[in-house]
Scaffold this active site. Structure first.
Site: not given
Length: 719
Positions: A69, A118, A140
Site C-alpha cells: 500500500a 492481501e 507491515e
C-alpha cells in the site's frame, strides 16, 4: 478531469476476464484508497458478460505485482479512527473479491507484498513465477503496523496458524518455491506461461480449500493453539523487549479471529491497525522507510556517474574478501583481487565460496549460479588485469604510507579515470590523496563488517574529489545493495565519531565495577541488537581502540579511552577474532551461556557488583551518542538529520523504533536532552557537556525534523 484508471479489462474469447493493474507514472504498483472504486467498476464491467468464466488479476508492470500500500495514505491519517476507516475500506474490497461467484486467480510476478499479498489472499487461487524477482510477504510489522486488509485472518486459514505467525511477525519475504511449499501459492511456473496457467486454473472452476498438513491441523486445534500462542508470546517478548507494540497486537488479532470467528477477527484487525498507525514507534519506522526511499533517488553529487564495468580490490583479508564477494554476488560485476601473496587471494576466494555455498545449501541459489558468481572473481599478486578497472577498492592495513603507496601504484597501472576508493575507518582521505597525480579520482568508501550483512557505507570525498567521482561511488554502493551516506572528511567520519563515546561510556561503567553482562543487557533492553562491550569484542578490541587517539587529538578528551583499557590490550585480547575478549569463547564463538570472562575483572583490579540501574547505564551511553550526533550536524560532517539517523540505524544498530538519534532527540525535546546532559555533567564530568547546537535548540524549542516532514513525503512503494 478524472484521474486515469489503474485497471484495464481484457475479455478473452474463452470468457476469462484479465484485469491488469498498472498505476500510471509509477515504477511499481502500490494500492491507494481511490483504487477501491476503480476495481469495483472494472469487476462490474467484467460481470456484465453472462458467460463470464472467471477473472485473472495480473500486473501491467514488468517486474512488480503489487509492492504494498502507499504509505503516504497512513501518514495522512490524523487519528486512529481515520486509519481504522482506511483498513475497513481495504477489508471491504477484499471481501467483495473473495465473495465473487466465479473463480478469481492472482497471477503473480515480482514483488507481492503487504496489501498486494492481501489482495492475492482474497483470490480463490494464486499462481506465481519462479523468477528471482518474485517475493511474497507481509512486511507491515517492519513499519510498526499489521496487515489491515484481512491478511491476519485469511493467511492462518490458508497456511496454518504457526506458518502464518512466522510470516507476519517476522515480516520476511518468501521466494516462489518457499511459498509453494507453504501452500501460499497453488503453482509456481516460468514467467512465459504465467498468464496461460492462471487462465487454465480459472477454466477448471473454483477449487476447494486444501486440507492443512497434520502438524498445522494439530496447532490449529484449541489445545495446540494455546501452546502455540504461549510460545510465540514468550519469543516475541524476549526478542522485542516490549519495544515494538505491533507484535503483541498481531498475536492478539490472529487469536481473536481463530477463537471467535473471522468477523470478530476483521473487527479487531481494523481497530488494531488504527491504533498502531498513531504510535510513535510506527511513525519512527515509517520515517526510516521514507528516508531510505528518498536516498535511493539521490545521486550524491550534481554530476552524472560513470558507467562501471569492472572493479579491482586491493587486499585479500577479511574486508577485501567481503568486498569482492559483494561486488560479484550483489553487483554482478567482474572483480579482480590483488594481494601480496597467493594465500591472501585464496583466502578471499574461499570467503566467497563459503558464502555462496551457504546460499546453495539454503536453496537460495543453484550450484550453477554459484559457479557463475565465482567466475566473476579473479586474483593476482601483481597489477595484471588492472589496466581497465573502473573503480579500485582499497582494503589494505590501516597505515597512511601503505595507502599512499597503493594510490601511486594504481595511478601507474590503471587508467586516467580509474577511481581509487579507500575503505579506511580512520585515516583522512585528504592525507591519502596528498601525493596523488589525480586527487580528483580519490575518495573514501567505508564498509562495515561483516560486509555482506551491514547495509551502510560512508562515502567520503576530500576537498579535491571530483563530483563525478562522488556520483560514481554512490552509484556503485547502491549497485552493491548498500545504503550510502555522503559524509565530510573529518576525523572518525560519522559512524565511528558517534560510536566511540558510546562505547567509552560503557567502559566507564565497567570501571566503576558494573558487571559486563549488566551493561550490555541494559543497552539491549533499550533497543540495540547487542550491547556496547559485546560490540567491541565483535569489531575487535584492537581495531575499536585504534581510532581513539586520532579522535582524541581531533576532538578532545571526551574521546580518550579509560587508561585501564591498556591492560586488556596488553593481555592479547582482540575479541572474537582471537577468542580472547571481554566474553568467554569456544574457539571464535561466544560460549553457549554468553558469560563474561572473569579474568577481565582481575586485569582491571575490580570486584564486579551490580549497582547501577539499567536505565542509568543506557542513559549515560546513549546521551554521549546523541550529543556527538548533534555536533556532527553542526559541523556539517553529515548533510542532514535524515542522513544522521540512517547512518546510526544501519551503521551502529540504533533502535529502529526510535527512528534514529535526531528523531529520538525530537521526541525527547531539546530542553530535556540538555537538562539530562547537564545533570550527567555534574555527576560524571565534563565529557557530558551539552554542545552549543543543543543549547540553542533548547532555548528556541526547535526540532531537527520540524513537523515530522519526512513522514509526509511521498513514497513509491510500501511494505
Amino acid at each position: 478531469m478524472e484521474n486515469p484508471t489503474a485497471f484495464t479489462l481484457t475479455m478473452r474469447t474463452d470468457n476469462v476476464a484479465v484485469i491488469a493493474l498498472d498505476v500510471p507514472g509509477e515504477k511499481v504498483n502500490t494500492l491507494r484508497a481511490e483504487f477501491a472504486s476503480q476495481i469495483r467498476e472494472v469487476i462490474g464491467r467484467a460481470r456484465e458478460n453472462p458467460q463470464l468464466a472467471g477473472i485473472v488479476l495480473i500486473s501491467g508492470k514488468p517486474d512488480s505485482f503489487i509492492a504494498g500500500a502507499d504509505i503516504a495514505m497512513i501518514a495522512g491519517c490524523k487519528t486512529a479512527g481515520e486509519a481504522e476507516t482506511l483498513a475497513r475500506e481495504g477489508q471491504k474490497v477484499m471481501a467483495e473479491i473473495a465473495a465473487l461467484p466465479v473463480p478469481v486467480v492472482a497471477a503473480i510476478h515480482g514483488a507481492c507484498l503487504g496489501g498486494g499479498l492481501e489482495l492475492a489472499l482474497a483470490c480463490n487461487q494464486r499462481v506465481c513465477t519462479l523468477d528471482d524477482k518474485t517475493r511474497l510477504g507481509l512486511p507491515e510489522v517492519q513499519l510498526g503496523l499489521l496487515p489491515g486488509s484481512g491478511g491476519t485472518q485469511r493467511l492462518p486459514r490458508l497456511v496454518g496458524t504457526s506458518a502464518a505467525l512466522d510470516l507476519i511477525l517476522s515480516g520476511k519475504t518468501l521466494r516462489a518455491r518457499q511459498a509453494l511449499k507453504m501452500g501460499l501459492v497453488d503453482e509456481a511456473v516460468p514467467q512465459s506461461v504465467l498468464l496461460d496457467t492462471a487462465v487454465n486454473r480459472v477454466l477448471q472452476g473454483r477449487t476447494l480449500k486444501k486440507a492443512l498438513p497434520l502438524r498445522q491441523r494439530l496447532l490449529n486445534a484449541p489445545a495446540g493453539r494455546a501452546l502455540l500462542f504461549a510460545i510465540a508470546d514468550r519469543q516475541i517478548r524476549a526478542k522485542t523487549r516490549g519495544n515494538y507494540p505491533a507484535t503483541g497486537k498481531i498475536l492478539s488479532v490472529v487469536r481473536v479471529g481463530l477463537q471467535h470467528g473471522s468477523g470478530s477477527g476483521y473487527e479487531a484487525e481494523a481497530k488494531a491497525f488504527g491504533q498502531l498507525a498513531m504510535t510513535p514507534e510506527s511513525a519512527a519506522l515509517r520515517s526510516i522507510f521514507f528516508a531510505t526511499s528518498e536516498m535511493k533517488k539521490e545521486p550524491g553529487a550534481d554530476a552524472q556517474p560513470h558507467e562501471i564495468g569492472n572493479v579491482g580490490v586491493l587486499g585479500g583479508g577479511l574486508m577485501g574478501g567481503g568486498i569482492a564477494c559483494v561486488v560479484a554476488s550483489r553487483g554482478r560485476l567482474p572483480v579482480r583481487i590483488k594481494d601480496i601473496n597467493g594465500a591472501g587471494i585464496n583466502h578471499a576466494m574461499k570467503y566467497s565460496w563459503d558464502r555462496l555455498t551457504k546460499q546453495v545449501n539454503q536453496r537460495r541459489i543453484s550450484p550453477a549460479e554459484r559457479q557463475q558468481q565465482m567466475a566473476l572473481i579473479t586474483g593476482s599478486t601483481d597489477f595484471s588485469g588492472f589496466s581497465r578497472r573502473d573503480v579500485v577498492l582499497e582494503a589494505v592495513f590501516e597505515a597512511l604510507p601503505l595507502k599512499q603507496q597503493m594510490v601511486a601504484e594504481v595511478e601507474a597501472h590503471c587508467g586516467p579515470k580509474t577511481i581509487f576508493a579507500s575503505n579506511t575507518s580512520s585515516i583522512p582521505i585528504g592525507d591519502i590523496a596528498a601525493g596523488a597525480q589525480r586527487p580528483e579520482n580519490i575518495i573514501g568508501l567505508h564498509f562495515f563488517s561483516p560486509v555482506d550483512k551491514m547495509p551502510l557505507v560512508e562515502v567520503i570525498p576530500h576537498a579535491g574529489t571530483g563530483a563525478e567521482t562522488v556520483a560514481t561511488t554512490v552509484a556503485l554502493a547502491k549497485k552493491l545493495g548498500k545504503t550510502p551516506i555522503v559524509v565530510a572528511d573529518r576525523a572518525g567520519f560519522y559512524v565511528n565519531r558517534i560510536l566511540a563515546p558510546y562505547i567509552n561510556e560503557a567502559l566507564h561503567c565497567l570501571l566503576s565495577g558494573e558487571p559486563i553482562e549488566a551493561i550490555d543487557n541494559a543497552l539491549v533492553q533499550f533497543g540495540f541488537p547487542v550491547g556496547p562491550i559485546q560490540l567491541l569484542d565483535e569489531v575487535g578490541i584492537d581495531i575499536g581502540t585504534h581510532i581513539l587517539p586520532i579522535l582524541t587529538e581531533a576532538w578532545g578528551e571526551r574521546f580518550s579511552a579509560p587508561t585501564a583499557v591498556e591492560a586488556i590490550l596488553n593481555d592479547d585480547r582482540k575479541g572474537r577474532k582471537n577468542g580472547r575478549g571481554f566474553y568467554l569463547y569456544d574457539g571464535r564463538r561466544l560460549s553457549r551461556k554468553k558469560r563474561a570472562d572473569p579474568d577481565i575483572y582481575r586485569l582491571l583490579n575490580l570486584t564486579p557488583r551490580a549497582h547501577l540501574s539499567p536505565e542509568n547505564i543506557a542513559q549515560r551511553c546513549v546521551m554521549m551518542m546523541l550529543n556527538e550526533a548533534a555536533r556532527t550536524l553542526d559541523e556539517q560532517v553529515i548533510r542532514s538529520p535524515r542522513d544522521g539517523d540512517i547512518g546510526a540505524l544501519f551503521g551502529v544498530g540504533f533502535p529502529p523504533f526510535l527512528g534514529g538519534p535526531f528523531r529520538y532527540m525530537d521526541r525527547l525535546g531539546a530542553e530535556e536532552v540538555v537538562r539530562t546532559l547537564e545533570r550527567l555533567t555534574q555527576v560524571h564530568g565534563e565529557r557530558f557537556t551539552p554542545c552549543e547546537r543543543l543549547r540553542e535548540m533548547a532555548l528556541s524549542q526547535s526540532k531537527f525534523c520540524p513537523d515530522g516532514k519526512d513522514l509526509n513525503s511521498h513514497a513509491d512503494s510500501a511494505g
